[in-house]
Design a protein around this motif. Sequence first.
Motif, mmCIF file in Angstrom:
data_model
loop_
_atom_site.group_PDB
_atom_site.id
_atom_site.type_symbol
_atom_site.label_atom_id
_atom_site.label_comp_id
_atom_site.label_asym_id
_atom_site.label_seq_id
_atom_site.Cartn_x
_atom_site.Cartn_y
_atom_site.Cartn_z
ATOM 1 N N SER A 28 27.537 45.416 11.985
ATOM 2 C CA SER A 28 26.709 45.974 10.921
ATOM 3 C C SER A 28 25.332 46.333 11.483
ATOM 4 C CB SER A 28 26.559 44.961 9.787
ATOM 5 O OG SER A 28 25.661 45.455 8.819
ATOM 6 N N VAL A 29 24.992 47.604 11.402
ATOM 7 C CA VAL A 29 23.706 48.067 11.927
ATOM 8 C C VAL A 29 22.893 48.829 10.887
ATOM 9 C CG1 VAL A 29 24.465 48.138 14.331
ATOM 10 C CG2 VAL A 29 24.783 50.145 12.881
ATOM 11 N N ALA A 30 23.353 48.804 9.656
ATOM 12 C CA ALA A 30 22.691 49.583 8.599
ATOM 13 C C ALA A 30 21.229 49.191 8.408
ATOM 14 C CB ALA A 30 23.451 49.431 7.285
ATOM 15 N N ASP A 31 20.925 47.909 8.568
ATOM 16 C CA ASP A 31 19.557 47.440 8.335
ATOM 17 C C ASP A 31 18.707 47.384 9.605
ATOM 18 O OD1 ASP A 31 19.989 47.178 5.620
ATOM 19 O OD2 ASP A 31 20.711 45.128 5.795
ATOM 20 N N ILE A 32 19.212 47.908 10.688
ATOM 21 C CA ILE A 32 18.462 47.914 11.949
ATOM 22 C C ILE A 32 17.779 49.271 12.090
ATOM 23 C CG2 ILE A 32 18.681 47.878 14.462
ATOM 24 C CD1 ILE A 32 20.904 45.811 14.096
ATOM 25 N N SER A 33 16.497 49.232 12.379
ATOM 26 C CA SER A 33 15.712 50.454 12.494
ATOM 27 C C SER A 33 15.863 51.066 13.889
ATOM 28 C CB SER A 33 14.237 50.143 12.225
ATOM 29 O OG SER A 33 13.438 51.251 12.574
ATOM 30 N N LEU A 34 16.413 52.269 13.940
ATOM 31 C CA LEU A 34 16.567 52.984 15.204
ATOM 32 C C LEU A 34 15.207 53.253 15.840
ATOM 33 C CD1 LEU A 34 18.327 54.487 17.270
ATOM 34 C CD2 LEU A 34 18.152 56.511 15.807
ATOM 35 N N ARG A 35 14.263 53.717 15.043
ATOM 36 C CA ARG A 35 12.919 54.020 15.575
ATOM 37 C C ARG A 35 12.249 52.778 16.139
ATOM 38 N NH1 ARG A 35 10.889 57.925 10.732
ATOM 39 N NH2 ARG A 35 12.200 59.688 11.280
ATOM 40 N N MET A 36 12.404 51.657 15.456
ATOM 41 C CA MET A 36 11.777 50.419 15.929
ATOM 42 C C MET A 36 12.327 50.035 17.291
ATOM 43 S SD MET A 36 12.548 46.974 16.230
ATOM 44 C CE MET A 36 11.725 45.419 16.255
ATOM 45 N N TYR A 37 13.654 50.090 17.458
ATOM 46 C CA TYR A 37 14.247 49.692 18.739
ATOM 47 C C TYR A 37 13.977 50.710 19.836
ATOM 48 C CZ TYR A 37 16.171 45.241 17.491
ATOM 49 O OH TYR A 37 16.290 43.915 17.142
ATOM 50 N N LEU A 38 13.868 51.990 19.500
ATOM 51 C CA LEU A 38 13.471 52.984 20.497
ATOM 52 C C LEU A 38 12.060 52.698 20.997
ATOM 53 C CD1 LEU A 38 14.869 56.278 18.914
ATOM 54 C CD2 LEU A 38 15.563 55.279 21.100
ATOM 55 N N LEU A 39 11.158 52.453 20.059
ATOM 56 C CA LEU A 39 9.772 52.165 20.413
ATOM 57 C C LEU A 39 9.667 50.843 21.174
ATOM 58 C CD1 LEU A 39 6.938 53.289 20.181
ATOM 59 C CD2 LEU A 39 6.716 52.153 17.979
#
Length: 91
Positions: A28-39
């Motif tokens: 489940s990755v729906a609540d994980i922020s892509l932008r946050m992990y990229l940054l």
Amino acid sequence: MEIIGLVAGFCTTASFVPQVVRTWRTRSVADISLRMYLLLCLGVSLWLVYGALVGSVAVLLANSVTLVLAASVLGMKLAFGRKKPAPPPRR
């Protein structure tokens, strides 16, 4: 002082382990922020460069492991986050 850095690095790095394990188990990755992990991955990469430039073992160790863990979550976000196409409506 380097020991304080190693302990601090261990604590902050270890904090990513539960997220990696949970994401892997649940997919489940729906609540994980892509932008946050990229940054985060960018910032940790820059910390690695900094650690190499100043010769800090604590900064290098902690951020190397953190980058692996954060990149793992980022990879799972990209892999598990792909939505399957919706089936065509039935007639």
